[in-house]
Design a protein around this motif. Structure first.
Motif, short mmCIF file in Angstrom:
data_model
loop_
_atom_site.label_atom_id
_atom_site.label_comp_id
_atom_site.label_asym_id
_atom_site.label_seq_id
_atom_site.Cartn_x
_atom_site.Cartn_y
_atom_site.Cartn_z
N LYS A 5 0.83 -1.20 0.00
CA LYS A 5 0.00 0.00 0.00
C LYS A 5 0.87 1.26 0.00
O LYS A 5 0.54 2.25 -0.65
CB LYS A 5 -0.93 0.00 1.22
CG LYS A 5 -2.07 -1.00 1.12
CD LYS A 5 -3.01 -0.88 2.30
CE LYS A 5 -4.18 -1.86 2.18
NZ LYS A 5 -5.09 -1.74 3.34
N GLN A 9 0.79 4.22 -2.85
CA GLN A 9 0.66 5.64 -2.52
C GLN A 9 1.83 6.44 -3.07
O GLN A 9 1.66 7.55 -3.60
CB GLN A 9 0.57 5.82 -0.99
CG GLN A 9 -0.70 5.29 -0.36
CD GLN A 9 -1.93 6.06 -0.84
OE1 GLN A 9 -1.89 7.26 -1.03
NE2 GLN A 9 -3.02 5.34 -1.04
N TYR A 82 -4.80 14.61 -1.79
CA TYR A 82 -3.83 14.86 -2.85
C TYR A 82 -3.73 16.35 -3.17
O TYR A 82 -2.71 16.81 -3.68
CB TYR A 82 -4.17 14.06 -4.10
CG TYR A 82 -3.99 12.57 -3.90
CD1 TYR A 82 -2.73 12.05 -3.61
CD2 TYR A 82 -5.06 11.69 -3.97
CE1 TYR A 82 -2.56 10.69 -3.39
CE2 TYR A 82 -4.88 10.33 -3.76
CZ TYR A 82 -3.63 9.84 -3.47
OH TYR A 82 -3.45 8.50 -3.26
#
Length: 289
Positions: A5, A9, A82
């Motif tokens: 993960k 990312q 983001y």
């Protein structure tokens, strides 16, 4: 967070870092040295630099913090994560490039005789930076946050809000910038928009064919055999004739356009053909996912 993960990312954040670096470079290397403008909240940053010589990195951070906090409250953390990365990265890269220019490591492009060249390169650089950021789900904050909030609260079109903000900022800039430089700015904005679209839609584009014909199965067989392209036959019924028929659907590269047209006309000159552009095609025979 597991290693897989974390890697996922990182792969999402890395393009945002690259895009904000390109955008910051274009702003400090092409836009500001030639007294051109930029739209949105970044335009406020540029105007304050022209009027009061305030650091663009400082203005970017100060203006975006309250907008980010409001967006976080209204839009939620998932949508803003983001955006936060984009704001932080843009501020960092603006600061880094400012230091490099101050130390003489980078000499900005300053020209009075060929502003068109500066505008073209500014458009390409800024558009490439923003296109990369947008393609990977990030933003650089500013007017994008305002547009999202107004869209969520009042249903206003994000595109119209962004365009309205750009017009207001560029209009105010007429106080400090000659009209001819505003015209060069519009060239840069136009080029940037095209580059953003190009990057977001994908460098590879193709053509999709929908072929409505009584001989669709024969056409599909020829396409499969002679062009080595997959074809999907979709059952359909003519609304006027009430007769059952097939619609052949296939996607090909632009170079194969004429070849497919020839195949269709050789089987059924009366075939009804719908052709449309498609972008970023994935799968066998195209880009692998």
């Amino acid at each position: 967070m597991s290693t897989s993960k974390t890697w996922v990312q990182f792969k999402l954040i890395l393009p945002i870092l690259l895009g904000t670096a390109l955008y910051a470079f274009g702003l400090l290397y092409f836009i500001i040295p030639n007294q051109l403008m930029e739209g949105g909240v970044t335009g406020i940053t540029v105007l304050l630099n022209y009027a009061f010589n305030i650091s663009p990195s400082l203005t970017t951070l100060v203006v975006n913090i309250p907008l980010f906090l409001v967006g976080l409250k209204i839009l939620g953390g998932r949508q803003m994560i983001y955006t936060g990365v984009g704001i932080g990265a843009l501020t960092l890269f603006l600061w880094l490039f400012e230091k490099m220019i101050h130390l003489g490591w980078i000499e900005p492009l300053h020209t009075e005789n060929d502003l068109l060249l500066a505008a073209l390169y500014a458009g390409v650089t800024l558009g490439a930076g923003l296109g990369i950021v947008f393609r990977w789900g990030g933003t650089t904050g500013g007017s994008d946050i305002i547009a999202r909030i107004l869209n969520r609260k009042y249903g206003w079109s994000m595109g119209r809000v962004l365009l309205g903000i750009d017009f207001i900022i560029i209009g105010i800039s007429l106080v400090y910038i000659p009209k001819e430089k505003i015209l060069y700015t519009l060239v840069a904005v136009f080029i940037a928009s095209k580059v953003i679209d190009f990057i977001q839609e994908g460098a590879y584009s193709a053509r999709a064919f929908m072929i409505i014909s009584d001989h669709a199965p024969e056409i599909a067989d020829l396409i499969t055999r002679d062009m080595d392209r997959g074809v999907t036959l979709i059952p359909a019924i003519g609304a006027y004739s009430k007769q059952a028929k097939h619609v052949a659907y296939c996607v090909i590269s632009r170079q194969e356009f004429r070849r497919l047209q020839t195949i269709v006309r050789s089987v059924d000159p009366r075939a009804f053909v719908i052709i449309s552009d498609v972008h970023d095609v994935h799968g066998e025979g195209f880009k692998e996912t």
